[in-house]
Scaffold this active site. Structure first.
Site, short mmCIF file in Angstrom:
data_model
loop_
_atom_site.label_atom_id
_atom_site.label_comp_id
_atom_site.label_asym_id
_atom_site.label_seq_id
_atom_site.Cartn_x
_atom_site.Cartn_y
_atom_site.Cartn_z
N SER A 214 -1.20 5.49 3.96
CA SER A 214 0.27 5.54 3.93
C SER A 214 0.84 5.60 5.34
CB SER A 214 0.73 6.77 3.17
OG SER A 214 2.13 6.93 3.27
N TYR A 227 0.05 16.02 1.26
CA TYR A 227 -0.19 14.59 1.02
C TYR A 227 -0.48 13.87 2.34
CZ TYR A 227 1.18 9.74 -0.27
OH TYR A 227 1.25 8.38 -0.48
N1 LIG Z 1 4.96 4.05 -3.37
C1 LIG Z 1 5.02 4.35 -2.09
O1 LIG Z 1 6.11 4.43 -1.50
C2 LIG Z 1 3.77 4.61 -1.33
C3 LIG Z 1 3.87 4.73 0.07
C4 LIG Z 1 2.71 4.94 0.79
C5 LIG Z 1 1.50 5.03 0.14
N2 LIG Z 1 1.43 4.91 -1.23
C6 LIG Z 1 0.13 5.00 -1.87
O2 LIG Z 1 -0.03 3.94 -2.78
C7 LIG Z 1 -1.00 4.31 -3.74
C8 LIG Z 1 -0.55 3.89 -5.11
O3 LIG Z 1 0.60 4.61 -5.48
P1 LIG Z 1 1.86 3.94 -6.17
O4 LIG Z 1 3.01 4.24 -5.30
O5 LIG Z 1 1.56 2.54 -6.52
O6 LIG Z 1 2.08 4.85 -7.46
P2 LIG Z 1 1.42 4.83 -8.91
O7 LIG Z 1 1.91 6.03 -9.59
O8 LIG Z 1 1.67 3.52 -9.55
O9 LIG Z 1 -0.12 4.94 -8.61
C9 LIG Z 1 -0.81 6.16 -8.51
C10 LIG Z 1 -2.06 5.99 -9.35
O10 LIG Z 1 -2.89 7.14 -9.17
C11 LIG Z 1 -3.61 7.30 -10.35
N3 LIG Z 1 -4.02 8.69 -10.51
C12 LIG Z 1 -3.24 9.80 -10.38
N4 LIG Z 1 -4.00 10.90 -10.59
C13 LIG Z 1 -5.26 10.47 -10.86
C14 LIG Z 1 -6.48 11.10 -11.13
N5 LIG Z 1 -6.58 12.45 -11.15
N6 LIG Z 1 -7.59 10.34 -11.38
C15 LIG Z 1 -7.50 8.99 -11.35
N7 LIG Z 1 -6.38 8.33 -11.06
C16 LIG Z 1 -5.27 9.05 -10.82
C17 LIG Z 1 -2.71 6.88 -11.46
O11 LIG Z 1 -3.49 6.26 -12.45
C18 LIG Z 1 -1.75 5.91 -10.83
O12 LIG Z 1 -2.02 4.62 -11.28
C19 LIG Z 1 -1.24 5.80 -3.56
O13 LIG Z 1 -2.44 5.99 -2.84
C20 LIG Z 1 -0.07 6.25 -2.70
O14 LIG Z 1 -0.40 7.36 -1.91
C21 LIG Z 1 2.55 4.70 -1.97
#
Ligand SMILES: NC(=O)c1ccc[n+]([C@@H]2O[C@H](COP(=O)([O-])OP(=O)(O)OC[C@H]3O[C@@H](n4cnc5c(N)ncnc54)[C@H](O)[C@@H]3O)[C@@H](O)[C@H]2O)c1
Length: 323
Positions: A214, A227
């Site tokens: 991130s 986080y």
């Molecule tokens: N959305 C943003 O703005 C953003 C910014 C920077 C980084 N990220 C990163 O992107 C990645 C995906 O997140 P997203 O934003 O697409 O949200 P999202 O909610 O779609 O994805 C998070 C995923 O984590 C999985 N998850 C949660 N707890 C779990 C567990 N205990 N065991 C297995 N799986 C589990 C869920 O199945 C979910 O699909 C993450 O690593 C997040 O840190 C997101």
């Protein structure tokens, strides 16, 4: 050449049939003024299908809006495992891998089955296999089982995307509970490590490991301390593991997203934080869509990224970060 053109045409046509007509990425105003009053403050898991329908970006994404992506047969028959592949950024990577000709296993939490079923349908409509592997990745033995399931089905893993994470906003270190801290560390750091450790013996020359880290690892926002610590650890892991595996022809990289509207924020942020966050997007003037992240994963997973390892690709709407 003709064979390649046919592949591209086939996957493109198939994708267009699945996704309907093209939808442009929304402009800045379309993200503002969303009403999140119906959000469940206590919910810790985001469901793509439940996301606020008044935010244009999710309208596009909820209809599997990957139609502006033009595949080119870059991942024919590659066997991929994407954690968190049921929704958000992981879903975009999984679907675009399939558009490029890959078979994709997705891992997710069992309570997100409804999202996973939709992704499976989308991938199967592209003519590719989609293996559903629900499992809480905080369980070390569970991580091993996920890898075993994929290897039993396909014999190998060519691309591993460590994408699952949790995030909880909390502006004061003294308010971060033991439970929250351990949960975040257990999934984001330990889960990423355990799953990768189990997968590496089944990966060979030309394989690719991608971690969704991130922008926060570089920017250090005050309300996402635990986080942020885990995301910085993931960047460290990418660098160390790249140095360890590059001699075996396995590349290891990170994608560092900026603000992208996904179920993660819906589930984790308070109403106030989420509204503020939507009003103050990235320098580009808006937040991103998962489909704008997917191509970075294809780039790192395919031969297009063959000379890149140990790096972070910043897909963040224009924020300049020190890398
Ligand atoms: N959305 C943003 O703005 C953003 C910014 C920077 C980084 N990220 C990163 O992107 C990645 C995906 O997140 P997203 O934003 O697409 O949200 P999202 O909610 O779609 O994805 C998070 C995923 O984590 C999985 N998850 C949660 N707890 C779990 C567990 N205990 N065991 C297995 N799986 C589990 C869920 O199945 C979910 O699909 C993450 O690593 C997040 O840190 C997101």
């Amino acid at each position: 050449m003709d064979a390649i053109k046919q592949v591209v045409s086939d996957v493109t046509n198939s994708a267009q049939q699945q996704t309907g007509q093209a939808g442009a990425h929304p402009g800045p105003d379309e993200f503002k003024g969303a009403d999140h009053s119906q959000r469940d403050e206590g919910r810790k898991v985001g469901i793509q299908a439940d996301m606020a329908k008044d935010v244009k970006t999710t309208d596009v994404e909820a209809e599997d809006g990957f139609d502006s992506y033009k595949p080119a047969g870059k991942m024919i028959d590659r066997k991929c495992l994407v954690t968190g592949g049921d929704s958000g950024i992981g879903r975009a990577a999984a679907v675009m891998f399939a558009m490029e000709g890959a078979d994709v296993a997705i891992n997710y939490l069992p309570e997100e089955q409804v999202d996973a079923n939709k992704v499976q349908k989308t991938i199967q409509a592209l003519g590719r296999q989609c293996l559903l592997v629900p499992q809480d990745l905080r369980d070390m033995e569970g991580c091993k089982r996920v890898v075993e399931t994929v290897v039993k089905a396909w014999g190998r893993i060519d691309v591993l995307v460590n994408n699952a994470s949790v995030m909880y906003d909390c502006p004061d270190i003294t308010d971060i509970s033991d439970e929250q801290f351990h949960h975040t560390i257990d999934l984001n750091i330990k889960g990423t490590f355990f799953l990768t450790r189990a997968a590496v013996p089944h990966m060979g020359k030309g394989s690719s490991i991608i971690v969704t880290a991130s922008q926060v690892a570089y920017a250090g926002p005050p309300s996402l301390l635990d986080y942020t610590m885990t995301k910085a650890a993931q960047v460290g892991m990418v660098r160390g593991l790249s140095n360890q595996l590059i001699g075996k022809g396995i590349r290891v990289n990170a994608v560092c997203p900026g603000p992208v509207y996904t179920p993660l924020q819906e589930a984790a942020m308070s109403k106030g934080t989420l509204s503020e966050w939507l009003k103050n997007p990235a320098p580009i003037g808006r937040i991103g869509q998962p489909s704008e992240l997917g191509p970075a994963y294809v780039f790192l997973a395919s031969a297009d990224g063959s000379f890149i390892s140990g790096q972070s690709i910043h897909v963040n709407g224009g924020a300049i970060v020190a890398s």
